[in-house]
Design a protein around this motif. Structure first.
Motif, short mmCIF file in Angstrom:
data_model
loop_
_atom_site.label_atom_id
_atom_site.label_comp_id
_atom_site.label_asym_id
_atom_site.label_seq_id
_atom_site.Cartn_x
_atom_site.Cartn_y
_atom_site.Cartn_z
N ASP A 118 72.38 15.01 27.73
CA ASP A 118 72.17 14.91 29.17
C ASP A 118 71.65 13.53 29.56
O ASP A 118 72.01 12.98 30.61
N ASP A 119 70.77 12.95 28.71
CA ASP A 119 70.24 11.61 29.00
C ASP A 119 71.36 10.58 28.99
O ASP A 119 71.37 9.65 29.79
N ARG A 165 73.30 10.78 32.21
CA ARG A 165 72.55 10.15 33.30
C ARG A 165 72.62 8.63 33.22
O ARG A 165 72.72 7.94 34.24
N HIS A 167 72.09 10.25 39.81
CA HIS A 167 71.86 10.83 38.49
C HIS A 167 70.52 11.54 38.34
O HIS A 167 70.33 12.33 37.43
N GLN A 168 69.58 11.27 39.25
CA GLN A 168 68.25 11.85 39.13
C GLN A 168 68.29 13.36 39.40
O GLN A 168 68.82 13.81 40.42
N ASP A 169 67.72 14.13 38.46
CA ASP A 169 67.53 15.58 38.63
C ASP A 169 68.82 16.34 38.91
O ASP A 169 68.81 17.39 39.57
N LEU A 170 69.94 15.84 38.41
CA LEU A 170 71.21 16.53 38.61
C LEU A 170 71.59 17.30 37.35
O LEU A 170 71.36 16.82 36.24
N PRO A 171 72.18 18.48 37.50
CA PRO A 171 72.62 19.22 36.32
C PRO A 171 73.80 18.53 35.66
O PRO A 171 74.51 17.72 36.28
N LYS A 172 74.04 18.89 34.40
CA LYS A 172 75.12 18.28 33.62
C LYS A 172 76.48 18.43 34.31
O LYS A 172 77.27 17.49 34.33
#
Length: 288
Positions: A86-87, A90, A100-105
């Protein structure tokens, strides 16, 4: 007094920063360029360059990137640390200028695909340059593979250029990486320079900076330089830069074995002093 003026050079020939203009066409680097140029022309999958620290991976990749048609290819660069899947997504989204902040995959993947599709409609594709790829987890590498699946018809939307140190090679050969390996279009491992290439490498960089034979170099120094540096270009640059500075300070126009040995001895003393400074003091530790 800088040695460039003393030796009538236009610039420092042995700077450590990667510069494709200084790439030495050794047998290894020439073959690597051929493989990588072919891989880049395919426009899909992974191009992999591995090699030890300072062997020329970044210089080689920048030369390849300088040859791309910027009206058709958008090149973006990632320098990775220890990242999970996930990182990584992002970081890719951020590098592409996407939210990209706090978004699901699922949202990250959709946003990246939408961006790639938009560039394809403009007649462009995206090249992702990933440096220090050996730092990525297997799950993050799998996400890179999944990103390589994005395509329109038979045309891939994303190609990845992977630069890694030696330890990336066993990672590629590990279990669970078969699908990833199948996506590799071209790969090459950069070996250090051979002893018979050292002289020409040094003269190549000097000539690019206007060297006209000042200073002169005794033939015996090149084997000594290879022995001390292991043929690694960055280490050769570091040593030769200091050798020229030493020659300038000593006001000599002839570099010999004794001069190189003096610089090597200085380096070893500095390393030893640094190690000594980092060692904790044991004074007063013993009970009375």
């Amino acid at each position: 007094m800088m040695y460039e003026k003393f030796y009538n050079l236009k610039a420092r020939p042995f700077r450590l920063s990667p510069d494709p203009r200084f790439l030495f066409r050794s047998k290894v680097h020439t073959k690597a360029l051929a493989y990588l140029s072919y891989g880049l022309q395919t426009g899909e999958g992974f191009i992999v360059i591995t090699g030890g620290v300072g062997t020329g991976k970044t210089t080689l990749s920048r030369l390849i990137l300088s040859r791309i048609n910027k009206s058709k290819v958008i090149a973006v660069e990632l320098v990775t640390s220890q990242l999970e899947s996930d990182d990584l997504l992002r970081l890719v989204a951020s590098t592409l200028g996407l939210a990209h902040q706090d978004l699901p995959k699922s949202t990250l993947l959709r946003n990246i695909e939408t961006y790639l599709m938009a560039r394809a409609r403009e007649g462009k594709r995206v090249l992702l340059l990933v440096d220090e790829v050996q730092n990525l987890s297997q799950s993050a590498l799998e996400e890179l593979r999944m990103l390589s699946n994005f395509q329109v018809g038979e045309k891939a939307l994303l190609q990845s250029f992977l630069l890694g140190q030696d330890e990336f090679r066993p990672i590629l050969q590990s279990s669970g990486m078969e699908q990833f390996r199948q996506r590799i279009i071209a790969s090459f491992h950069l070996e250090p320079l051979k002893v018979d290439e050292i002289q020409e490498y040094i003269f190549h960089r000097l000539r690019l900076c206007g060297w006209k034979g000042n200073p002169q170099f005794e033939n015996d120094i090149f084997e000594l330089i290879h022995e001390h540096t292991g043929g690694v270009p960055r280490r050769i640059n570091k040593l030769c830069d200091r050798v020229l500075l030493y020659g300038c300070v000593e006001e000599t126009h002839n570099i010999g074995v004794d001069d190189v040995k003096a610089v090597i001895e200085e380096e070893l003393k500095e390393i030893q002093a640094s190690v000594t400074e980092q060692e904790p003091s044991t004074a007063g530790d013993n009970p009375s």
